[in-house]
Design a protein around this motif. Structure first.
Motif, PDB file in Angstrom:
ATOM      1  N   ALA A  98     -38.164  82.025  72.731  1.00  0.00           N
ATOM      2  CA  ALA A  98     -37.271  81.394  73.703  1.00  0.00           C
ATOM      3  C   ALA A  98     -36.617  82.471  74.547  1.00  0.00           C
ATOM      4  O   ALA A  98     -36.418  83.601  74.095  1.00  0.00           O
ATOM      5  CB  ALA A  98     -36.209  80.562  72.991  1.00  0.00           C
ATOM      6  N   HIS A 134     -37.643  77.235  75.642  1.00  0.00           N
ATOM      7  CA  HIS A 134     -38.413  77.409  74.410  1.00  0.00           C
ATOM      8  C   HIS A 134     -39.892  77.206  74.756  1.00  0.00           C
ATOM      9  O   HIS A 134     -40.275  76.138  75.239  1.00  0.00           O
ATOM     10  CB  HIS A 134     -37.983  76.393  73.353  1.00  0.00           C
ATOM     11  CG  HIS A 134     -36.510  76.402  73.078  1.00  0.00           C
ATOM     12  ND1 HIS A 134     -35.936  77.158  72.082  1.00  0.00           N
ATOM     13  CD2 HIS A 134     -35.483  75.745  73.697  1.00  0.00           C
ATOM     14  CE1 HIS A 134     -34.634  76.964  72.069  1.00  0.00           C
ATOM     15  NE2 HIS A 134     -34.329  76.108  73.040  1.00  0.00           N
ATOM     16  N   ASP A 180     -32.904  78.609  68.077  1.00  0.00           N
ATOM     17  CA  ASP A 180     -34.356  78.626  68.287  1.00  0.00           C
ATOM     18  C   ASP A 180     -35.113  77.866  67.203  1.00  0.00           C
ATOM     19  O   ASP A 180     -36.085  77.166  67.488  1.00  0.00           O
ATOM     20  CB  ASP A 180     -34.862  80.073  68.333  1.00  0.00           C
ATOM     21  CG  ASP A 180     -34.296  80.849  69.507  1.00  0.00           C
ATOM     22  OD1 ASP A 180     -33.623  80.225  70.359  1.00  0.00           O
ATOM     23  OD2 ASP A 180     -34.524  82.067  69.591  1.00  0.00           O
TER      24      ASP A 180
END
Length: 341
Positions: free
Chosen positions: A81, A106, A128
């Motif tokens: 990301a 992402h 993430d």
């Protein structure tokens, strides 16, 4: 004479407009629209991406014959990301810290052709690892991630789906060795072990053996510890797979430099997400053009050429040649050289 189509019009011919129309109908994209429909909006946004000079999944078939990482007979994806900073006073819907806003991009990058296979846009606060909950998992494929994605319950779900993961162990991971394979330390591999997690909750989340590889990078001198559920590839191949993860970092760097995603034409959540999707779609569209026309020029070169010549009326296959600029001969100068004695 005004003859032929512009380069921009030729590029737009590569868009699968029938599929585009079906998606618009499925989501009622043009409901209530009076003038600028979804198709026209995409043309406008793609034009802005190309002419600003800064400067999905369905195009995999075009890159199916591209060599894979380590020539594996499997798809290899890199997951990561990147954060795009925003002004909190203008983008208050995307809180990140007390004084700033941000969004995260992402991205799951197919390393065969560096094509994004999955993208999720969130606010800057989303961790993430949460993306693993919505990530489409392909059985037999390799997913290469950094240690920020180490969550044993989610990794075990990926394992049960028949996919392979390659990541780095977090510092202080509590695990005990079950078995060690012999290694050649001259290659940089320190140990290749099967381990099981010691922690009560960790062991419940991932009840099977993991493979732990300790590797000393000869270039940096750093010792790295890799975790994977693949037990057949050589240890050096696992290290090489993790090294290939840097392609997604290069992808983020490339799109931030060459696509228009640092300054936004609108400040609403929908405007920002639309601009990012159009930027990525433009990237993928040029990748389609490059592959379909068998061009040797890089994606960067193609975008640079298009950015200054979208209204030229010439064959796109001729315009996007890498050596186009080299073929232009400058006229001989008539001015005398002042320093030519």
């Amino acid at each position: 004479m005004n003859v032929g189509k512009t380069l921009f019009a030729q590029v737009m011919e590569f868009v699968p407009w029938k599929t585009f129309s079906r998606i618009i109908e499925r989501h009622d994209g043009d409901a209530g629209v009076r003038t600028l429909g979804c198709a026209d909006l995409f043309r406008v946004m793609a034009f802005s991406q190309l002419t600003w000079r800064e400067s999905l999944r369905d195009i995999r078939a075009l890159y199916a014959q591209e060599p894979t990482v380590l020539d594996l007979d499997a798809s290899v994806y890199a997951l990561d990301a990147t954060t795009i900073d925003l002004c909190l006073s203008l983008f208050d819907w995307a809180p990140f810290r007390s004084t700033k806003a941000a969004i995260k991009l992402h991205t799951l990058l197919d390393l065969r052709g560096a094509i994004p296979a999955f993208i999720h846009i969130s606010d800057g606060k989303l961790h993430d690892v949460n993306v693993l909950d919505i990530l489409p998992v392909e059985a037999g494929a390799f997913y290469v991630m950094d240690r920020g994605y180490v969550d044993f319950a989610r990794l075990y779900a990926m394992h049960q789906a028949g996919a392979f993961f390659v990541t780095r162990a977090k510092a202080g991971m509590d695990a005990r060795r079950v078995y060690s394979d012999p290694v050649d330390r001259s290659t940089g591999i320190i140990c290749d072990q099967r381990v099981i997690l010691n922690g009560h909750y960790s062991a419940k989340k991932y009840p099977e053996h993991l493979r732990r590889i300790r590797f000393k990078d000869p270039e940096s001198g750093k010792t790295l510890v890799f975790l994977t559920n693949n037990t057949t590839l050589p240890a050096l191949s696992i290290a090489a797979l993790y090294k290939s993860r840097w392609q997604v970092e290069l992808f983020f760097k490339w799109i931030k430099q060459h696509l228009r995603i640092k300054r936004f034409l609108g400040t609403s959540e929908n405007a920002v997400k639309t601009q990012i999707w159009c930027a990525v779609s433009t990237y993928v569209l040029i990748a389609i053009v490059k592959k379909e026309l068998h061009l040797d020029a890089s994606l960067y070169t193609c975008l640079q050429i298009l950015s200054v010549s979208v209204f030229e009326k010439t064959q796109i296959s001729c315009a996007l040649q890498a050596d186009r600029s080299q073929s232009i001969e400058l006229p001989a100068a008539n001015q005398l050289n002042l320093f030519n004695f």
